[in-house]
Structure formats: C-alpha cells, structure tokens
Design a protein around this motif. Structure first.
Motif, mmCIF file in Angstrom:
data_model
loop_
_atom_site.group_PDB
_atom_site.id
_atom_site.type_symbol
_atom_site.label_atom_id
_atom_site.label_comp_id
_atom_site.label_asym_id
_atom_site.label_seq_id
_atom_site.Cartn_x
_atom_site.Cartn_y
_atom_site.Cartn_z
ATOM 1 N N TYR A 112 -10.096 -1.274 -13.218
ATOM 2 C CA TYR A 112 -10.435 -0.432 -12.067
ATOM 3 C C TYR A 112 -11.851 0.112 -12.192
ATOM 4 C CZ TYR A 112 -5.420 -0.711 -11.492
ATOM 5 O OH TYR A 112 -4.145 -1.180 -11.351
ATOM 6 N N MET A 113 -12.768 -0.482 -11.420
ATOM 7 C CA MET A 113 -14.167 -0.036 -11.387
ATOM 8 C C MET A 113 -14.624 -0.021 -9.931
ATOM 9 S SD MET A 113 -16.039 -2.059 -14.523
ATOM 10 C CE MET A 113 -15.434 -3.699 -14.099
ATOM 11 N N PRO A 114 -15.639 0.808 -9.620
ATOM 12 C CA PRO A 114 -16.148 0.837 -8.239
ATOM 13 C C PRO A 114 -16.981 -0.405 -7.912
ATOM 14 C CG PRO A 114 -17.402 2.331 -9.643
ATOM 15 C CD PRO A 114 -16.281 1.788 -10.483
ATOM 16 N N LYS A 115 -17.173 -0.600 -6.622
ATOM 17 C CA LYS A 115 -17.985 -1.681 -6.038
ATOM 18 C C LYS A 115 -17.363 -3.060 -6.207
ATOM 19 C CE LYS A 115 -22.272 0.851 -6.263
ATOM 20 N NZ LYS A 115 -23.649 0.887 -6.676
ATOM 21 N N MET A 116 -16.883 -3.386 -7.397
ATOM 22 C CA MET A 116 -16.160 -4.637 -7.624
ATOM 23 C C MET A 116 -15.266 -4.403 -8.829
ATOM 24 S SD MET A 116 -17.485 -8.452 -8.720
ATOM 25 C CE MET A 116 -18.274 -8.838 -7.176
ATOM 26 N N ASP A 117 -13.970 -4.676 -8.674
ATOM 27 C CA ASP A 117 -13.061 -4.388 -9.783
ATOM 28 C C ASP A 117 -13.145 -5.462 -10.870
ATOM 29 O OD1 ASP A 117 -11.331 -6.559 -9.136
ATOM 30 O OD2 ASP A 117 -10.055 -5.291 -7.911
ATOM 31 N N GLY A 118 -12.466 -5.199 -11.966
ATOM 32 C CA GLY A 118 -12.496 -6.097 -13.113
ATOM 33 C C GLY A 118 -11.896 -7.466 -12.841
ATOM 34 N N TYR A 119 -10.881 -7.521 -11.969
ATOM 35 C CA TYR A 119 -10.277 -8.817 -11.644
ATOM 36 C C TYR A 119 -11.291 -9.736 -10.954
ATOM 37 C CZ TYR A 119 -5.657 -6.761 -12.536
ATOM 38 O OH TYR A 119 -4.568 -6.155 -13.109
ATOM 39 N N GLN A 120 -11.991 -9.182 -9.967
ATOM 40 C CA GLN A 120 -12.979 -9.979 -9.237
ATOM 41 C C GLN A 120 -14.133 -10.395 -10.157
ATOM 42 O OE1 GLN A 120 -13.503 -6.836 -6.344
ATOM 43 N NE2 GLN A 120 -12.834 -8.215 -4.712
ATOM 44 N N ALA A 121 -14.613 -9.448 -10.940
ATOM 45 C CA ALA A 121 -15.706 -9.759 -11.871
ATOM 46 C C ALA A 121 -15.273 -10.793 -12.901
ATOM 47 C CB ALA A 121 -16.193 -8.488 -12.556
ATOM 48 N N CYS A 122 -14.038 -10.676 -13.368
ATOM 49 C CA CYS A 122 -13.499 -11.617 -14.361
ATOM 50 C C CYS A 122 -13.547 -13.052 -13.839
ATOM 51 C CB CYS A 122 -12.074 -11.226 -14.728
ATOM 52 S SG CYS A 122 -11.258 -12.374 -15.849
ATOM 53 N N LYS A 123 -13.115 -13.248 -12.611
ATOM 54 C CA LYS A 123 -13.114 -14.593 -12.026
ATOM 55 C C LYS A 123 -14.521 -15.196 -12.031
ATOM 56 C CE LYS A 123 -9.190 -13.833 -8.988
ATOM 57 N NZ LYS A 123 -8.753 -13.685 -7.593
ATOM 58 N N ILE A 124 -15.499 -14.402 -11.640
ATOM 59 C CA ILE A 124 -16.875 -14.899 -11.584
ATOM 60 C C ILE A 124 -17.422 -15.140 -12.988
ATOM 61 C CG2 ILE A 124 -19.243 -14.288 -10.920
ATOM 62 C CD1 ILE A 124 -17.924 -12.773 -8.515
ATOM 63 N N ILE A 125 -17.198 -14.190 -13.874
ATOM 64 C CA ILE A 125 -17.723 -14.315 -15.244
ATOM 65 C C ILE A 125 -17.117 -15.523 -15.954
ATOM 66 C CG2 ILE A 125 -17.734 -13.212 -17.520
ATOM 67 C CD1 ILE A 125 -18.116 -10.520 -16.006
ATOM 68 N N GLN A 126 -15.820 -15.743 -15.782
ATOM 69 C CA GLN A 126 -15.189 -16.896 -16.439
ATOM 70 C C GLN A 126 -15.562 -18.221 -15.783
ATOM 71 O OE1 GLN A 126 -10.964 -15.820 -16.537
ATOM 72 N NE2 GLN A 126 -11.179 -15.566 -18.739
ATOM 73 N N ASN A 127 -15.491 -18.276 -14.463
ATOM 74 C CA ASN A 127 -15.692 -19.543 -13.762
ATOM 75 C C ASN A 127 -17.150 -19.968 -13.626
ATOM 76 O OD1 ASN A 127 -12.910 -19.804 -13.382
ATOM 77 N ND2 ASN A 127 -12.975 -18.687 -11.453
ATOM 78 N N GLU A 128 -18.042 -19.006 -13.438
ATOM 79 C CA GLU A 128 -19.448 -19.356 -13.221
ATOM 80 C C GLU A 128 -20.307 -19.199 -14.468
ATOM 81 O OE1 GLU A 128 -20.998 -17.468 -9.702
ATOM 82 O OE2 GLU A 128 -19.169 -17.929 -8.570
ATOM 83 N N LEU A 129 -19.983 -18.211 -15.304
ATOM 84 C CA LEU A 129 -20.796 -17.958 -16.500
ATOM 85 C C LEU A 129 -20.115 -18.447 -17.778
ATOM 86 C CD1 LEU A 129 -21.986 -14.377 -15.495
ATOM 87 C CD2 LEU A 129 -23.201 -16.541 -15.197
#
Length: 84
Positions: free
Chosen positions: A57-74
């Motif tokens: 739970y974080m503002p602007k973009m939560d950890g679930y959304q960030a996780c998807k990008i960090i794992q899939n793109e980075l």
C-alpha cells in the motif's frame, strides 16, 4: 561473490527505517529508498538492484502495480510486504 543490492519502497518512515537497519546489519548494499510505486520503478531502472522490497500500500501507484512493471520490464525480483 558480491552481496545483493537492494532498494526499499515504503511510504512508512518507520518501516523503511527498520528494513534499512536490517539490510545494513547484514552487510547488503542499499541502493536507495522510494515512497511511491512510481519512484520504485524509477529507482529500480536507475540503480539496477538485485532485489526490490515493496510495500503493498503506497500512494500514486501501489506495490502490486509497481511489482508487475519491475518484474516484467526490468526483470528484477520483488518481495512484497505490508504492515496491514
């Protein structure tokens, strides 16, 4: 073998402080800290850590959304945490 480089993303100052303390005591390299999912993505892209520790739970973009990008793109492994 080099120890892992880690980033922390958590909007709780207390949680970040506790995680930072453990990471430093274990001798790992802390590449940086973020307080939003967006900052976590930018920090991961910039520092190329071996592991990203994200609060759910974080503002602007939560950890679930960030996780998807960090794992899939980075292609960085993510550990999700929450205090709730």
């Amino acid at each position: 073998m080099a120890l892992p480089k880690i980033i922390i993303a958590d909007d709780s100052r207390l949680s970040s402080h506790i995680l930072r303390s453990y990471i430093e005591k274990l001798g790992y390299t802390l590449c940086g800290e973020a307080t939003t999912g967006i900052e976590a993505i930018e920090l991961t892209s910039k520092t190329e850590p071996n592991i990203a520790i994200l609060d759910v739970y974080m503002p602007k973009m939560d950890g679930y959304q960030a996780c998807k990008i960090i794992q899939n793109e980075l292609h960085t492994p993510v550990i999700l945490i929450t205090g709730r």
